[in-house]
Scaffold this active site. Sequence first.
Site, PDB file in Angstrom:
ATOM      1  N   GLY A 196      -1.512 -11.982  -3.100  1.00 16.54           N
ATOM      2  CA  GLY A 196      -0.362 -12.553  -2.357  1.00 16.54           C
ATOM      3  C   GLY A 196       0.299 -13.556  -3.646  1.00 16.54           C
ATOM      4  O   GLY A 196       1.220 -13.717  -2.741  1.00 16.54           O
ATOM      5  N   ALA A 197       0.012 -13.375  -4.472  1.00 21.67           N
ATOM      6  CA  ALA A 197       1.049 -14.314  -6.167  1.00 21.67           C
ATOM      7  C   ALA A 197       2.360 -13.833  -6.444  1.00 21.67           C
ATOM      8  O   ALA A 197       2.728 -14.788  -7.135  1.00 21.67           O
ATOM      9  CB  ALA A 197      -0.143 -15.100  -6.597  1.00 21.67           C
ATOM     10  N   SER A 198       3.063 -12.606  -6.039  1.00 26.19           N
ATOM     11  CA  SER A 198       3.919 -12.123  -6.605  1.00 26.19           C
ATOM     12  C   SER A 198       5.422 -12.632  -6.460  1.00 26.19           C
ATOM     13  O   SER A 198       6.259 -12.412  -6.795  1.00 26.19           O
ATOM     14  CB  SER A 198       4.229 -10.659  -6.689  1.00 26.19           C
ATOM     15  OG  SER A 198       4.093  -9.833  -5.350  1.00 26.19           O
ATOM     16  N   ASP A 230      -5.541  -3.472  -2.115  1.00 25.25           N
ATOM     17  CA  ASP A 230      -5.170  -4.164  -0.899  1.00 25.25           C
ATOM     18  C   ASP A 230      -5.947  -5.300  -0.551  1.00 25.25           C
ATOM     19  O   ASP A 230      -6.977  -4.471  -0.490  1.00 25.25           O
ATOM     20  CB  ASP A 230      -4.586  -2.607  -0.681  1.00 25.25           C
ATOM     21  CG  ASP A 230      -3.736  -3.168   1.063  1.00 25.25           C
ATOM     22  OD1 ASP A 230      -4.632  -3.584   2.079  1.00 25.25           O
ATOM     23  OD2 ASP A 230      -3.809  -2.137   1.497  1.00 25.25           O
ATOM     24  N   VAL A 231      -5.180  -6.598  -0.288  1.00 27.98           N
ATOM     25  CA  VAL A 231      -6.487  -7.086   0.488  1.00 27.98           C
ATOM     26  C   VAL A 231      -7.294  -7.111   1.290  1.00 27.98           C
ATOM     27  O   VAL A 231      -8.584  -7.532   2.335  1.00 27.98           O
ATOM     28  CB  VAL A 231      -5.796  -8.267  -0.282  1.00 27.98           C
ATOM     29  CG1 VAL A 231      -6.051  -8.823  -1.096  1.00 27.98           C
ATOM     30  CG2 VAL A 231      -4.716  -8.794   0.850  1.00 27.98           C
ATOM     31  N   SER A 280      -0.368 -22.300   8.989  1.00 25.24           N
ATOM     32  CA  SER A 280       0.532 -22.114   9.136  1.00 25.24           C
ATOM     33  C   SER A 280       0.896 -22.943  10.970  1.00 25.24           C
ATOM     34  O   SER A 280       0.702 -22.300  11.274  1.00 25.24           O
ATOM     35  CB  SER A 280       1.706 -20.300   9.852  1.00 25.24           C
ATOM     36  OG  SER A 280       2.916 -20.970  10.463  1.00 25.24           O
ATOM     37  N   TYR A 329       1.637 -12.682  14.978  1.00 23.91           N
ATOM     38  CA  TYR A 329       1.829 -13.336  14.096  1.00 23.91           C
ATOM     39  C   TYR A 329       0.858 -14.559  13.815  1.00 23.91           C
ATOM     40  O   TYR A 329      -0.307 -15.221  13.037  1.00 23.91           O
ATOM     41  CB  TYR A 329       2.866 -13.631  13.006  1.00 23.91           C
ATOM     42  CG  TYR A 329       2.936 -14.491  11.582  1.00 23.91           C
ATOM     43  CD1 TYR A 329       2.194 -14.185  10.752  1.00 23.91           C
ATOM     44  CD2 TYR A 329       3.265 -15.941  11.994  1.00 23.91           C
ATOM     45  CE1 TYR A 329       2.617 -15.067   9.171  1.00 23.91           C
ATOM     46  CE2 TYR A 329       3.520 -16.445  10.975  1.00 23.91           C
ATOM     47  CZ  TYR A 329       2.991 -16.835   9.356  1.00 23.91           C
ATOM     48  OH  TYR A 329       2.449 -16.903   8.343  1.00 23.91           O
ATOM     49  N   ALA A 378      -1.592 -16.155  15.765  1.00 21.60           N
ATOM     50  CA  ALA A 378      -2.341 -16.293  16.807  1.00 21.60           C
ATOM     51  C   ALA A 378      -3.056 -15.394  15.502  1.00 21.60           C
ATOM     52  O   ALA A 378      -4.011 -16.255  15.820  1.00 21.60           O
ATOM     53  CB  ALA A 378      -2.105 -14.995  18.023  1.00 21.60           C
ATOM     54  N   LYS A 396      -2.854 -17.030  12.420  1.00 22.13           N
ATOM     55  CA  LYS A 396      -2.878 -18.299  11.546  1.00 22.13           C
ATOM     56  C   LYS A 396      -3.749 -19.145  12.822  1.00 22.13           C
ATOM     57  O   LYS A 396      -4.349 -19.904  12.551  1.00 22.13           O
ATOM     58  CB  LYS A 396      -1.742 -18.574  11.703  1.00 22.13           C
ATOM     59  CG  LYS A 396      -0.736 -18.007  10.698  1.00 22.13           C
ATOM     60  CD  LYS A 396      -1.945 -17.793   9.681  1.00 22.13           C
ATOM     61  CE  LYS A 396      -0.635 -17.075   8.543  1.00 22.13           C
ATOM     62  NZ  LYS A 396      -0.927 -16.994   7.076  1.00 22.13           N
TER      63      LYS A 396
END
Length: 250
Positions: free
Chosen positions: A13-15, A64-65, A144, A158, A160, A162
Amino acid sequence: MQDLKGKVILISGASSGIGRATAELLASKGAKIIVNFRSNEESATEVVYHIKEMGGEAIAIKADVTIKEEVNAMVEHAINSLGKIDVLVNNAAGGIRQSTFIDASEDLWEETYKLNITSVLLCSQAVLKHMIPKGKGKIINISSTAARIGGAGESIHYAATKGALNTMTIGMSRELIEHGIIVNGVAPGVVETPFHEKFAPNDDRLTRMSASIPIKRIAKPIEIAECIAFLASESSNYILGEIINVSGGR
């Protein structure tokens, strides 16, 4: 000393956002970067271009990871292109969409878990096949502070994931250190990224969030990237299983 010269680092997700800031910062410190993206090819290409403009080396790989076959193909492509992977930054994540806990569907819950947890499993397993035979490597999981406060703004699903990621990070660190693999995590607070623009779409909400932070402002992506750079460097070799909060005291 955060000299990363010669290191090959894969960032999922580096874009954009934290991933992009991390890619560009680590490249400036001498690392060769694999810029993973799923759909934003234009931005990923910009990141690679910027790194090369600085005199660095980078490649962009679409994957797609959350899909094992695509992850394995990405890692093989990276190894074939750059020879190795020294550091994996599991950055790809998202909240999918907002929902109260009462109204959260099973599909939303499972989709969020797949993006934020299964992706870490798949990317880590694929990279570990190459790290373990060498007896060294680093994995940095991006969590997070939502994991500690339960998720604000209809984002319990979300938060949960993390929380699960924090537990996963500690467990990974204990299991993998016998293979020479160091695992840690970084937990950003509120950051100026497309994620928070999506989940806090009005200025009033961001202002309220800023007011709740002791340092009285939200973070810039580069401030999270600096912590990731530290964990990727030799300076952090005695740190294991930690989740470092970068939150302005929130």
